[in-house]
Write a protein that holds these residues in place. Sequence first.
Motif, mmCIF file in Angstrom:
data_model
loop_
_atom_site.group_PDB
_atom_site.id
_atom_site.type_symbol
_atom_site.label_atom_id
_atom_site.label_comp_id
_atom_site.label_asym_id
_atom_site.label_seq_id
_atom_site.Cartn_x
_atom_site.Cartn_y
_atom_site.Cartn_z
ATOM 1 N N UNK A 149 0.806 -1.217 0.000
ATOM 2 C CA UNK A 149 0.000 0.000 0.000
ATOM 3 C C UNK A 149 0.833 1.258 0.000
ATOM 4 N N UNK A 150 1.172 1.755 1.141
ATOM 5 C CA UNK A 150 1.825 3.054 1.282
ATOM 6 C C UNK A 150 3.087 3.138 0.429
ATOM 7 N N UNK A 151 3.300 4.219 -0.205
ATOM 8 C CA UNK A 151 4.378 4.545 -1.114
ATOM 9 C C UNK A 151 4.146 3.939 -2.486
ATOM 10 N N UNK A 152 3.886 2.637 -2.553
ATOM 11 C CA UNK A 152 3.767 1.968 -3.846
ATOM 12 C C UNK A 152 2.469 2.313 -4.573
ATOM 13 N N UNK A 153 1.490 2.836 -3.869
ATOM 14 C CA UNK A 153 0.246 3.228 -4.531
ATOM 15 C C UNK A 153 0.170 4.721 -4.779
ATOM 16 N N UNK A 154 1.266 5.413 -4.567
ATOM 17 C CA UNK A 154 1.290 6.857 -4.800
ATOM 18 C C UNK A 154 1.650 7.145 -6.262
ATOM 19 N N UNK A 155 0.981 8.126 -6.817
ATOM 20 C CA UNK A 155 1.195 8.457 -8.223
ATOM 21 C C UNK A 155 2.607 8.960 -8.471
ATOM 22 N N UNK A 156 3.151 9.756 -7.542
ATOM 23 C CA UNK A 156 4.491 10.293 -7.766
ATOM 24 C C UNK A 156 5.540 9.191 -7.793
ATOM 25 N N UNK A 157 5.353 8.150 -6.974
ATOM 26 C CA UNK A 157 6.295 7.027 -7.009
ATOM 27 C C UNK A 157 6.188 6.279 -8.329
ATOM 28 N N UNK A 158 4.977 6.018 -8.759
ATOM 29 C CA UNK A 158 4.780 5.270 -10.001
ATOM 30 C C UNK A 158 5.335 6.034 -11.199
ATOM 31 N N UNK A 159 5.074 7.333 -11.255
ATOM 32 C CA UNK A 159 5.534 8.127 -12.388
ATOM 33 C C UNK A 159 7.053 8.237 -12.394
ATOM 34 N N UNK A 160 7.653 8.461 -11.232
ATOM 35 C CA UNK A 160 9.111 8.630 -11.173
ATOM 36 C C UNK A 160 9.843 7.346 -11.528
ATOM 37 N N UNK A 161 9.413 6.221 -10.990
ATOM 38 C CA UNK A 161 10.084 4.958 -11.315
ATOM 39 C C UNK A 161 9.887 4.594 -12.787
ATOM 40 N N UNK A 162 8.693 4.883 -13.308
ATOM 41 C CA UNK A 162 8.440 4.606 -14.723
ATOM 42 C C UNK A 162 9.321 5.477 -15.604
ATOM 43 N N UNK A 163 9.441 6.751 -15.270
ATOM 44 C CA UNK A 163 10.244 7.662 -16.083
ATOM 45 C C UNK A 163 11.714 7.288 -16.035
ATOM 46 N N UNK A 164 12.234 6.981 -14.854
ATOM 47 C CA UNK A 164 13.654 6.638 -14.733
ATOM 48 C C UNK A 164 13.961 5.354 -15.490
ATOM 49 N N UNK A 165 13.131 4.337 -15.272
ATOM 50 C CA UNK A 165 13.371 3.071 -15.957
ATOM 51 C C UNK A 165 13.231 3.182 -17.454
ATOM 52 N N UNK A 166 12.222 3.908 -17.905
ATOM 53 C CA UNK A 166 12.009 4.049 -19.340
ATOM 54 C C UNK A 166 13.116 4.830 -20.031
ATOM 55 N N UNK A 167 13.511 5.963 -19.434
ATOM 56 C CA UNK A 167 14.562 6.774 -20.044
ATOM 57 C C UNK A 167 15.889 6.028 -20.049
ATOM 58 N N UNK A 168 16.176 5.314 -18.979
ATOM 59 C CA UNK A 168 17.447 4.594 -18.912
ATOM 60 C C UNK A 168 17.519 3.506 -19.979
#
Length: 347
Positions: free
Chosen positions: A217-236
């Motif tokens: 739940x906490x942290x992993x369901x937050x939009x900012x966490x999902x967007x940041x991890x997606x952006x970092x992984x995708x760009x890399x």
Amino acid sequence: MQRTLPRALILAALLASTAAQARPTLIDQAVIAPAEAAPVAPSLHARDPAEQPPAEQGLGERTIASTPARKTAGDPYEGLNRPLFDVQQKFDRAIFRPVARGYATIIPKFIRTGLRHLLRHIREPIVFLNDVLQLKPKRAARTLARFAINSTAGIGGLLDVAKTAKLPYHHNGLGNTLARYGVEAGPYLFIPLIGPTQLRDLFGGGVDGLIYPVAIGRLFNRTDYQVSTAAIGGLDLRAESDAGFKALLDGAADPYATLRSVYQQDRAAEIAEMNGTPIAPGGLDDPLVDPEADPANSQSQQPPEATDSNLAPAPDPAPDKTPAPTTPLSDSSNGAVTDELVVTTFV
């Protein structure tokens, strides 16, 4: 359903990398830009279009319009997938690739490597869970050992210390687990910002992405966490795979079909290895051959095998009625002529 796992977004980045290298096919050139076609030399017997019979006028338009839609085994939605692939290409060319190259230029490599290790480390429990579901106890034990070592000696996963201990990372997910128990791959799909996938893998990835938000739940369901991890992984991944995809698709006659084939063959090889039945080497020799294509169609497209009749030498020409030369040809001269004819025939 939100995709919360970096793996899904990394797949999106992987697919986005095809945009800058893809080139229009001959069919696309004929339909989209007929004015750019190479000029045809006028014929001496050419007639004014107004003088042509009705049956001859507009022949080219009718031919293109009557061309049946492409249908490939394993890709029943190709008519929808190709336009979505074109959308992904435009997005990659205009935004994603330039941003990924800027990311690789601005962020030092050791930081990018550490973030890549961290994203893999976060996913390690899901890999472990699917190892267990697939009844792979040894593999699950290695995954658990990796997670423990990198959590401590690897500074929370920023360093992949376990790899030096001969415990490399391996991807695993519910899509592989379903395949392990005989669930078919389903139709091939291309989804912008997700990339190439199949119905089974799309469903499995969605379930994998819900594990952390539901269980933790906490942290992993937050939009900012999902967007940041997606952006970092995708760009890399987009930055790291740029050269590889350019080499793969730069000379492809049909980038969409090439990417589809490589993806399907890669998934087939991964699943075969998981089941302990690795496919024969050389599966990617022809990137335009779909692994689920009808063998009868592929065999019909192959050139006919050489037969005795094909290899039989041509009959000797009619004897020349001109008088024979006064100086007879030597045996070596005859041999030279024969060799030249053989080479000419097979070349």
